[in-house]
Design a protein around this motif. Structure first.
Motif, PDB file in Angstrom:
ATOM      1  N   LYS A 129      10.774 -10.738   4.237  1.00 10.71           N
ATOM      2  CA  LYS A 129      10.276 -10.864   2.862  1.00 10.71           C
ATOM      3  C   LYS A 129       9.810  -9.528   2.311  1.00 10.71           C
ATOM      4  O   LYS A 129       9.862  -9.291   1.095  1.00 10.71           O
ATOM      5  CB  LYS A 129       9.140 -11.878   2.814  1.00 10.71           C
ATOM      6  N   THR A 130       9.343  -8.659   3.213  1.00  5.35           N
ATOM      7  CA  THR A 130       8.887  -7.330   2.783  1.00  5.35           C
ATOM      8  C   THR A 130      10.070  -6.431   2.465  1.00  5.35           C
ATOM      9  O   THR A 130      10.157  -5.849   1.379  1.00  5.35           O
ATOM     10  CB  THR A 130       8.030  -6.669   3.883  1.00  5.35           C
ATOM     11  N   ILE A 131      10.997  -6.339   3.410  1.00  5.12           N
ATOM     12  CA  ILE A 131      12.075  -5.364   3.282  1.00  5.12           C
ATOM     13  C   ILE A 131      13.082  -5.739   2.207  1.00  5.12           C
ATOM     14  O   ILE A 131      13.823  -4.871   1.714  1.00  5.12           O
ATOM     15  CB  ILE A 131      12.782  -5.154   4.647  1.00  5.12           C
ATOM     16  N   GLU A 132      13.131  -7.007   1.798  1.00  7.68           N
ATOM     17  CA  GLU A 132      14.072  -7.386   0.734  1.00  7.68           C
ATOM     18  C   GLU A 132      13.678  -6.759  -0.602  1.00  7.68           C
ATOM     19  O   GLU A 132      14.502  -6.708  -1.523  1.00  7.68           O
ATOM     20  CB  GLU A 132      14.155  -8.902   0.605  1.00  7.68           C
ATOM     21  N   ARG A 133      12.446  -6.258  -0.706  1.00 11.60           N
ATOM     22  CA  ARG A 133      12.024  -5.553  -1.926  1.00 11.60           C
ATOM     23  C   ARG A 133      12.545  -4.126  -1.958  1.00 11.60           C
ATOM     24  O   ARG A 133      12.463  -3.457  -2.992  1.00 11.60           O
ATOM     25  CB  ARG A 133      10.488  -5.491  -2.023  1.00 11.60           C
ATOM     26  N   PHE A 134      13.082  -3.639  -0.825  1.00 11.64           N
ATOM     27  CA  PHE A 134      13.440  -2.231  -0.714  1.00 11.64           C
ATOM     28  C   PHE A 134      14.951  -2.005  -0.708  1.00 11.64           C
ATOM     29  O   PHE A 134      15.706  -2.805  -0.155  1.00 11.64           O
ATOM     30  CB  PHE A 134      12.839  -1.645   0.569  1.00 11.64           C
TER      31      PHE A 134
ATOM     32  N   LEU B 136       0.816  -1.201   0.000  1.00  6.40           N
ATOM     33  CA  LEU B 136       0.000   0.000   0.000  1.00  6.40           C
ATOM     34  C   LEU B 136       0.856   1.259   0.000  1.00  6.40           C
ATOM     35  O   LEU B 136       0.332   2.372   0.028  1.00  6.40           O
ATOM     36  CB  LEU B 136      -0.922   0.003   1.229  1.00  6.40           C
ATOM     37  N   ALA B 137       2.180   1.072  -0.001  1.00  7.73           N
ATOM     38  CA  ALA B 137       3.134   2.188  -0.076  1.00  7.73           C
ATOM     39  C   ALA B 137       4.403   1.662  -0.722  1.00  7.73           C
ATOM     40  O   ALA B 137       4.726   0.477  -0.611  1.00  7.73           O
ATOM     41  CB  ALA B 137       3.423   2.751   1.309  1.00  7.73           C
ATOM     42  N   SER B 138       5.120   2.538  -1.395  1.00  3.31           N
ATOM     43  CA  SER B 138       6.337   2.120  -2.100  1.00  3.31           C
ATOM     44  C   SER B 138       7.575   2.875  -1.632  1.00  3.31           C
ATOM     45  O   SER B 138       8.652   2.747  -2.214  1.00  3.31           O
ATOM     46  CB  SER B 138       6.160   2.300  -3.608  1.00  3.31           C
ATOM     47  N   ALA B 139       7.434   3.667  -0.565  1.00  2.00           N
ATOM     48  CA  ALA B 139       8.585   4.386  -0.007  1.00  2.00           C
ATOM     49  C   ALA B 139       8.331   4.679   1.462  1.00  2.00           C
ATOM     50  O   ALA B 139       7.180   4.789   1.899  1.00  2.00           O
ATOM     51  CB  ALA B 139       8.839   5.686  -0.767  1.00  2.00           C
ATOM     52  N   SER B 140       9.428   4.811   2.213  1.00  2.00           N
ATOM     53  CA  SER B 140       9.290   5.078   3.652  1.00  2.00           C
ATOM     54  C   SER B 140      10.546   5.738   4.183  1.00  2.00           C
ATOM     55  O   SER B 140      11.647   5.521   3.658  1.00  2.00           O
ATOM     56  CB  SER B 140       9.036   3.764   4.394  1.00  2.00           C
ATOM     57  N   PHE B 141      10.378   6.547   5.222  1.00  3.45           N
ATOM     58  CA  PHE B 141      11.508   7.084   5.973  1.00  3.45           C
ATOM     59  C   PHE B 141      11.756   6.142   7.142  1.00  3.45           C
ATOM     60  O   PHE B 141      10.820   5.818   7.890  1.00  3.45           O
ATOM     61  CB  PHE B 141      11.199   8.478   6.519  1.00  3.45           C
ATOM     62  N   MET B 142      12.998   5.724   7.338  1.00  6.06           N
ATOM     63  CA  MET B 142      13.323   4.865   8.467  1.00  6.06           C
ATOM     64  C   MET B 142      14.826   4.859   8.713  1.00  6.06           C
ATOM     65  O   MET B 142      15.603   5.314   7.868  1.00  6.06           O
ATOM     66  CB  MET B 142      12.818   3.430   8.245  1.00  6.06           C
ATOM     67  N   THR B 143      15.220   4.326   9.857  1.00  7.16           N
ATOM     68  CA  THR B 143      16.639   4.169  10.156  1.00  7.16           C
ATOM     69  C   THR B 143      17.087   2.776   9.729  1.00  7.16           C
ATOM     70  O   THR B 143      16.260   1.885   9.496  1.00  7.16           O
ATOM     71  CB  THR B 143      16.912   4.330  11.661  1.00  7.16           C
ATOM     72  N   LEU B 144      18.392   2.580   9.649  1.00  6.74           N
ATOM     73  CA  LEU B 144      18.919   1.253   9.340  1.00  6.74           C
ATOM     74  C   LEU B 144      18.475   0.258  10.407  1.00  6.74           C
ATOM     75  O   LEU B 144      18.175  -0.902  10.108  1.00  6.74           O
ATOM     76  CB  LEU B 144      20.447   1.305   9.262  1.00  6.74           C
ATOM     77  N   GLU B 145      18.401   0.713  11.647  1.00  4.42           N
ATOM     78  CA  GLU B 145      17.944  -0.117  12.760  1.00  4.42           C
ATOM     79  C   GLU B 145      16.515  -0.611  12.511  1.00  4.42           C
ATOM     80  O   GLU B 145      16.196  -1.792  12.697  1.00  4.42           O
ATOM     81  CB  GLU B 145      17.989   0.702  14.056  1.00  4.42           C
ATOM     82  N   GLN B 146      15.642   0.300  12.073  1.00  3.61           N
ATOM     83  CA  GLN B 146      14.258  -0.060  11.795  1.00  3.61           C
ATOM     84  C   GLN B 146      14.153  -0.937  10.552  1.00  3.61           C
ATOM     85  O   GLN B 146      13.293  -1.821  10.481  1.00  3.61           O
ATOM     86  CB  GLN B 146      13.420   1.214  11.641  1.00  3.61           C
ATOM     87  N   HIS B 147      15.024  -0.692   9.605  1.00  7.31           N
ATOM     88  CA  HIS B 147      15.091  -1.522   8.402  1.00  7.31           C
ATOM     89  C   HIS B 147      15.336  -2.981   8.785  1.00  7.31           C
ATOM     90  O   HIS B 147      14.721  -3.901   8.234  1.00  7.31           O
ATOM     91  CB  HIS B 147      16.226  -1.004   7.497  1.00  7.31           C
TER      92      HIS B 147
END
Length: 413
Positions: free
Chosen positions: A295-300, A278-289
C-alpha cells in the motif's frame, strides 16, 4: 589342500560380489541424490520467489532439486573453497559471478544459443569461454538502482519533470514545506550505500571514475586493509573517484533534503518513513521496491539517476542475477534452459518482480518493464560498487561507516 583352495576361492568370490553390490549401491545413491542449486548475494524474498517458480516448473519437468543458501558473510571464493560444490549457482554480477566461474569444473558451460533472445546490452554481460564460446554465466534477471518518487507529492510540487539533479533538488526544496527531510534511504545497509555512491559517481563523472574506485578498493584489500585510509583515498581530494558523490550527499544533508538518520536506517526503517509519509523520495533498488509494503509503495514511481550525459551513453547501476553451472549435470542444463525460455522468464519476472533479460516477453507491470528498457537502451550496466569489490560483509560495513562519517563531517562545516 584342495579343500583349502576351494574355500579361498569362495571367499574371494564372495568378496568380489560384495564389492560389486557396494559399488552399485553407492552408484544408485549418487543417481538418487538431487542436484543442488545454491544462492549467493540475493535477498531472501528473491530466493524464495525463484525457488517457487522453479518448483512449479518441476511439477511438469520431472526433475527435482535440492536448495542451498551460501553464507552471505563470506566471499563467494570462501564459500566454494570447502566441501562439495553445488551443481548450479544463482548469484549476482561483479566479483561473485567472476569468481564463481573460476571455480566451475571444465566443460560445464551452456550452449551459446541460450543468449540468442537476450537484449543486446544484457547479452554483453554474459560470461563465455573464449575458446568454445560456451556460456559460463547466464543472465536471468536484473534489479535496477533507482529513485522512487511519491507521485502525489510530485504532482503537487508542479516540478514538471525530473530530467536533471536540479529538477530533483527543486522537488525536494518544495517538499520541505511538508516534511523536515523529504529524502530517506537505508544507509545502514552497506551494499545499498556503496551502490548509491557508485551510481552517483557514474551520473556526475563517468564509468571510468567508478572503475577507479573499484581498483582502489580491490588494491587496498590485497595490500593491507584499512578502511579509514581507503575512505580518504576515495573521497578527500577533488581528484578522488568518489569526491563528487560524497560532496553532493553532504550538500543535500546540510540543506536538510536528506534525513540525517538515513545513514543509520535499515531498508525496513526507510520504508517506515515512506509509509508514515515522513519522506517523499528514496534511493532503492527494484529488489527493495518489491519488498516494501504494498500500500505504501504503490504511491511511488521509479525514475533513473539523471545526468548531463547522453542517456544512450550511460552505464546504469543494475545488479544482474546469473545462473552459473559449476558441475556438469543434464538436469542443471535443463533448468537453466527453462529459466531463459519465454515461459521461464515470464514466470521468474512475475515471481520476483524483477526485470527479465529477454527482449520479447511479458512483464508483470510497468516497473519491471521500465527497468528492462532503461538497461536495454544504455551501455553495459554496472554491477554496483558493493559487488564489484571482493570484500566480506564486515569489510563493506566498515568502509560504508568510514565514508558516511566523512559525509557528515563535510555537511557539518
Amino acid at each position: 589342500m584342495k579343500k583349502f583352495f576351494n574355500s579361498r576361492k569362495n571367499i574371494i568370490t564372495a568378496a568380489a560380489a560384495f564389492a560389486l553390490v557396494l559399488a552399485l549401491t553407492v552408484s544408485a545413491l549418487i543417481c538418487l541424490k538431487k542436484p543442488v542449486i545454491a544462492f549467493y548475494g540475493l535477498d531472501d524474498s528473491t530466493v524464495t520467489a525463484i525457488k517457487s517458480a522453479v518448483d512449479e516448473w518441476n511439477k511438469t519437468s520431472g526433475v527435482k532439486y535440492a536448495w542451498k543458501k551460501l553464507d552471505a558473510a563470506k566471499t563467494i571464493s570462501e564459500n566454494l573453497a570447502a566441501g562439495r560444490r553445488p551443481e548450479l549457482l544463482i548469484t549476482v554480477s561483479g566479483a561473485p559471478v567472476k569468481n564463481a566461474v573460476k571455480k566451475a569444473a571444465k566443460n560445464t558451460g551452456l550452449s551459446a544459443q541460450t543468449l540468442s533472445d537476450l537484449t543486446t546490452t544484457i547479452r554483453s554481460t554474459a560470461l563465455t569461454d573464449e575458446n568454445t564460446k560456451a556460456v559460463q554465466a547466464l543472465p536471468l534477471l536484473s534489479s535496477h538502482f533507482e529513485i522512487d518518487i511519491d507521485t502525489q507529492a510530485f504532482k503537487r510540487s508542479k516540478t514538471g519533470a525530473l530530467n536533471s539533479w536540479k529538477d530533483f533538488e527543486a522537488f525536494l526544496k518544495y517538499e520541505k514545506k511538508f516534511t523536515d527531510s523529504p529524502l530517506v534511504f537505508g544507509g545502514k545497509n552497506p551494499e545499498l550505500f556503496l551502490d548509491l555512491l557508485g551510481a552517483l559517481t557514474e551520473a556526475f563523472d563517468s564509468a571510468e571514475e567508478y572503475s577507479k574506485a573499484v581498483s582502489l578498493i580491490n588494491s587496498s584489500n590485497l595490500t593491507g586493509w584499512n578502511e579509514i585510509t581507503l575512505a580518504s583515498e576515495l573521497c578527500d581530494d577533488y581528484t578522488s573517484p568518489l569526491y563528487s558523490s560524497v560532496t553532493f550527499l553532504a550538500d543535500w544533508l546540510k540543506k536538510g533534503y536528506i534525513n540525517k538518520e538515513s545513514f543509520n536506517l535499515t531498508d525496513f526503517d526507510a520504508n517506515e518513513f515512506l509509509k508514515a509519509k515522513l519522506a517523499s523520495a528514496s534511493f532503492m533498488t527494484l529488489e527493495q521496491h518489491r519488498r516494501a509494503d504494498g500500500k505504501t509503495i504503490e504511491r511511488f514511481s521509479s525514475v533513473y539517476f539523471p545526468s548531463d550525459k547522453n542517456s544512450s551513453k550511460r552505464n546504469f547501476t543494475a545488479k544482474v542475477i546469473y545462473a552459473v553451472p559449476l558441475r556438469k549435470n543434464k538436469a542443471v542444463s535443463k533448468a537453466a534452459e527453462w529459466m531463459i525460455s519465454t515461459q521461464g522468464q515470464e514466470n521468474l519476472s512475475r515471481a520476483t518482480g524483477l526485470a527479465p533479460v529477454l527482449a520479447k516477453c511479458r512483464t508483470p507491470d510497468h516497473q519491471s518493464d521500465d527497468a528492462r528498457f532503461w538497461v536495454a537502451a544504455t551501455e553495459t550496466p554496472l554491477a554496483g560498487l558493493s559487488r564489484e569489490v571482493d570484500l566480506t560483509l564486515s569489510q563493506k560495513e566498515d568502509l560504508a561507516k568510514a565514508i558516511s562519517l566523512k559525509i557528515k563531517d563535510i555537511a557539518a562545516r
